[in-house]
Write a protein that holds these residues in place. Structure first.
Motif, PDB file in Angstrom:
ATOM      1  N   ASN A  19      -2.467  35.942  11.284  1.00 32.33           N
ATOM      2  CA  ASN A  19      -1.873  37.226  10.915  1.00 32.33           C
ATOM      3  C   ASN A  19      -2.249  38.316  11.911  1.00 32.33           C
ATOM      4  N   THR A  20      -3.513  38.315  12.348  1.00 29.40           N
ATOM      5  CA  THR A  20      -3.955  39.311  13.327  1.00 29.40           C
ATOM      6  C   THR A  20      -3.206  39.159  14.631  1.00 29.40           C
ATOM      7  N   ILE A  21      -3.007  37.929  15.082  1.00 26.18           N
ATOM      8  CA  ILE A  21      -2.258  37.694  16.317  1.00 26.18           C
ATOM      9  C   ILE A  21      -0.830  38.224  16.194  1.00 26.18           C
ATOM     10  N   GLN A  22      -0.207  38.031  15.055  1.00 25.70           N
ATOM     11  CA  GLN A  22       1.144  38.555  14.843  1.00 25.70           C
ATOM     12  C   GLN A  22       1.171  40.074  14.949  1.00 25.70           C
ATOM     13  N   LEU A  23       0.187  40.728  14.369  1.00 24.36           N
ATOM     14  CA  LEU A  23       0.139  42.189  14.401  1.00 24.36           C
ATOM     15  C   LEU A  23      -0.116  42.705  15.817  1.00 24.36           C
ATOM     16  N   VAL A  24      -0.995  42.034  16.556  1.00 19.69           N
ATOM     17  CA  VAL A  24      -1.242  42.432  17.942  1.00 19.69           C
ATOM     18  C   VAL A  24       0.022  42.237  18.767  1.00 19.69           C
ATOM     19  N   ASN A  25       0.694  41.131  18.585  1.00 17.77           N
ATOM     20  CA  ASN A  25       1.917  40.873  19.346  1.00 17.77           C
ATOM     21  C   ASN A  25       3.017  41.872  18.989  1.00 17.77           C
ATOM     22  N   ALA A  26       2.995  42.364  17.755  1.00 22.05           N
ATOM     23  CA  ALA A  26       3.998  43.344  17.309  1.00 22.05           C
ATOM     24  C   ALA A  26       3.632  44.767  17.704  1.00 22.05           C
ATOM     25  N   GLY A  27       2.473  44.941  18.363  1.00 20.40           N
ATOM     26  CA  GLY A  27       2.064  46.272  18.795  1.00 20.40           C
ATOM     27  C   GLY A  27       1.407  47.104  17.718  1.00 20.40           C
ATOM     28  N   GLN A  28       0.994  46.477  16.610  1.00 27.85           N
ATOM     29  CA  GLN A  28       0.375  47.225  15.521  1.00 27.85           C
ATOM     30  C   GLN A  28      -1.143  47.296  15.650  1.00 27.85           C
ATOM     31  N   ALA A  29      -1.681  46.646  16.659  1.00 31.85           N
ATOM     32  CA  ALA A  29      -3.104  46.751  17.004  1.00 31.85           C
ATOM     33  C   ALA A  29      -3.216  46.467  18.491  1.00 31.85           C
ATOM     34  N   ASP A  30      -4.161  47.133  19.150  1.00 35.26           N
ATOM     35  CA  ASP A  30      -4.326  46.932  20.590  1.00 35.26           C
ATOM     36  C   ASP A  30      -4.998  45.605  20.904  1.00 35.26           C
ATOM     37  N   ILE A  31      -6.008  45.262  20.113  1.00 31.33           N
ATOM     38  CA  ILE A  31      -6.819  44.076  20.368  1.00 31.33           C
ATOM     39  C   ILE A  31      -6.993  43.317  19.064  1.00 31.33           C
ATOM     40  N   GLY A  32      -7.042  42.004  19.140  1.00 33.32           N
ATOM     41  CA  GLY A  32      -7.382  41.188  17.995  1.00 33.32           C
ATOM     42  C   GLY A  32      -8.641  40.389  18.278  1.00 33.32           C
ATOM     43  N   GLN A  33      -9.542  40.364  17.317  1.00 31.38           N
ATOM     44  CA  GLN A  33     -10.674  39.440  17.411  1.00 31.38           C
ATOM     45  C   GLN A  33     -10.346  38.250  16.534  1.00 31.38           C
ATOM     46  N   VAL A  34     -10.096  37.106  17.174  1.00 33.46           N
ATOM     47  CA  VAL A  34      -9.523  35.949  16.494  1.00 33.46           C
ATOM     48  C   VAL A  34     -10.086  34.666  17.105  1.00 33.46           C
ATOM     49  N   GLN A  35      -9.651  33.542  16.544  1.00 36.02           N
ATOM     50  CA  GLN A  35      -9.889  32.254  17.185  1.00 36.02           C
ATOM     51  C   GLN A  35      -8.870  32.132  18.324  1.00 36.02           C
ATOM     52  N   VAL A  36      -9.356  32.248  19.543  1.00 40.98           N
ATOM     53  CA  VAL A  36      -8.445  32.398  20.675  1.00 40.98           C
ATOM     54  C   VAL A  36      -7.648  31.138  20.976  1.00 40.98           C
ATOM     55  N   GLY A  37      -8.094  29.982  20.461  1.00 43.41           N
ATOM     56  CA  GLY A  37      -7.295  28.774  20.649  1.00 43.41           C
ATOM     57  C   GLY A  37      -5.901  28.904  20.071  1.00 43.41           C
ATOM     58  N   LEU A  38      -5.716  29.821  19.119  1.00 42.07           N
ATOM     59  CA  LEU A  38      -4.406  30.050  18.507  1.00 42.07           C
ATOM     60  C   LEU A  38      -3.429  30.728  19.457  1.00 42.07           C
ATOM     61  N   VAL A  39      -3.917  31.205  20.598  1.00 36.61           N
ATOM     62  CA  VAL A  39      -3.008  31.750  21.606  1.00 36.61           C
ATOM     63  C   VAL A  39      -1.992  30.680  22.019  1.00 36.61           C
ATOM     64  N   GLY A  40      -2.408  29.411  22.029  1.00 40.99           N
ATOM     65  CA  GLY A  40      -1.490  28.331  22.401  1.00 40.99           C
ATOM     66  C   GLY A  40      -0.277  28.272  21.502  1.00 40.99           C
ATOM     67  N   SER A  41      -0.483  28.230  20.199  1.00 36.82           N
ATOM     68  CA  SER A  41       0.650  28.158  19.273  1.00 36.82           C
ATOM     69  C   SER A  41       1.430  29.466  19.266  1.00 36.82           C
ATOM     70  N   ALA A  42       0.740  30.605  19.438  1.00 39.24           N
ATOM     71  CA  ALA A  42       1.423  31.898  19.436  1.00 39.24           C
ATOM     72  C   ALA A  42       2.387  32.007  20.614  1.00 39.24           C
ATOM     73  N   ARG A  43       1.920  31.617  21.789  1.00 36.83           N
ATOM     74  CA  ARG A  43       2.803  31.685  22.965  1.00 36.83           C
ATOM     75  C   ARG A  43       3.945  30.669  22.864  1.00 36.83           C
ATOM     76  N   ALA A  44       3.687  29.553  22.225  1.00 38.27           N
ATOM     77  CA  ALA A  44       4.756  28.561  22.030  1.00 38.27           C
ATOM     78  C   ALA A  44       5.875  29.134  21.163  1.00 38.27           C
ATOM     79  N   GLN A  45       5.536  30.131  20.338  1.00 38.73           N
ATOM     80  CA  GLN A  45       6.533  30.772  19.484  1.00 38.73           C
ATOM     81  C   GLN A  45       7.051  32.081  20.071  1.00 38.73           C
ATOM     82  N   GLY A  46       6.706  32.336  21.344  1.00 36.99           N
ATOM     83  CA  GLY A  46       7.269  33.483  22.039  1.00 36.99           C
ATOM     84  C   GLY A  46       6.372  34.693  22.153  1.00 36.99           C
TER      85      GLY A  46
END
Length: 333
Positions: A77-104
């Motif tokens: 959820n945090t990654i979605q909000l960061v990608n949508a511009g609703q937060a500047d930075i997300g502190q997350v499990q960064v391995g999820l960047v792989g699936s996030a980028r796969a979805q655009g």
């Protein structure tokens, strides 16, 4: 000679006075503080200690930063909000960047503090199970948005198993711990740092590590959108430097993190013992062989390549990826 020495000292003092403000200005520019929003992964727990310590000690303010620290509702959820511009930075499990980028998504990991894979399956401390193959006939509980979700079949396959051999139940995150502590499941799919300290009182457990079955997945760090990295690089760099300072302090002073978190989130009813255990385990998973001796937050290309190979094997990313699309070290010093 005495006059010469005195004159030399005066000149040195003048240069020192001029240099000191310049250095301070480079670290923290004059003027109004830069506003930065940081969205965390969940409600408060030990992996967030550096953020809360930095705010509590005034270290963000010293760096001329006004940081809005927001509790989250999961790394995804945090990654979605960061990608949508609703937060500047997300502190997350960064391995999820792989699936996030796969979805655009257009995000990258800008610093990874917990670089070692910490995905694990909790089982009773006295259980005979030690590897994936030992889970035959057992039941596991997990939630659908867990970073474990895409790796379940890959993990079982490493032990010569399929879901026909192991019962995997998907539950709501709110029911996850209750299901495990009530012994309605033999194992809980989670992470070492978050889970072990919580389980200690209600169901003492040990961890079966995903890494033991060849799965690589970078854990907690910071992510940002590519346009924010390009436009606010100096601000992000200062925030990362403050986090490095905080984590370095916590290495030897975890109790300071406990006190800071309780002070910053007084209504959260946090357990000091659980927080202390989570902070210590988080730091235990900071280094990989490829990142050993590097600055806190620095990311090794080899670690990301291993992670992307695991994500490809799990069907999360397609073949042909470029590793540098997923992370950058340009903000880590």
């Amino acid at each position: 000679m005495k006059r010469l020495v005195t004159a030399t000292l005066l000149v040195a003092a003048v240069f020192a006075c001029k240099a000191a403000p310049a250095a301070a200005q480079a670290a923290a520019p004059a003027g109004p503080p830069d506003k930065v929003s940081v969205r965390l992964d969940f409600s408060p727990w030990g992996v967030q200690a550096a953020m809360h310590l930095a705010r509590n000690r005034g270290w963000f303010r010293e760096a001329n930063l006004d940081v809005d620290i927001q509790d989250g509702r999961g790394s995804g959820n945090t990654i979605q909000l960061v990608n949508a511009g609703q937060a500047d930075i997300g502190q997350v499990q960064v391995g999820l960047v792989g699936s996030a980028r796969a979805q655009g998504a257009k995000i990258r990991a800008i610093a990874t503090f917990q670089r070692r894979t910490d995905l694990c399956i909790l089982v009773d401390r006295t259980a005979t199970a030690a590897r994936a193959a030992d889970l035959r006939g057992r039941s596991l509980v997990v939630f659908a948005a867990s970073p474990w979700a895409p790796f379940i079949d890959l993990y079982l396959k490493a032990g010569g198993l399929t879901r026909n051999d192991v019962k995997v139940d998907f539950v709501d995150p709110a029911a996850l711990w209750g299901t495990y502590t009530a012994r309605r499941a033999d194992g809980l799919m989670s992470t070492v740092g978050s889970a072990l300290p919580i389980a200690e009182r209600s169901r003492p457990s040990k961890c079966l590590l995903a890494a033991d079955e060849g799965i690589a997945f970078p854990s907690y760090g910071l992510v940002a959108r590519e346009d924010v990295i390009a436009s606010r690089g100096p601000v992000l760099r200062r925030l990362i430097a403050v986090q490095q300072r905080a984590w370095e302090h916590l290495r030897g002073n975890p109790d300071d993190g406990v006190r800071a978190m309780i002070a910053e989130r007084p209504d959260a009813r946090l357990d000091p013992e659980v927080l202390r255990g989570q902070i210590k385990l988080t730091i235990d998973y900071f280094d990989t062989p490829a990142s050993q001796g590097r600055p806190i937050g620095w990311q090794a290309r080899e670690d990301w390549e291993a992670a992307l190979k695991s994500l490809e094997a799990a069907g999360v990313v397609r073949p042909g990826w470029t590793v540098t699309d997923y992370f950058t070290n340009q903000l880590v010093e």
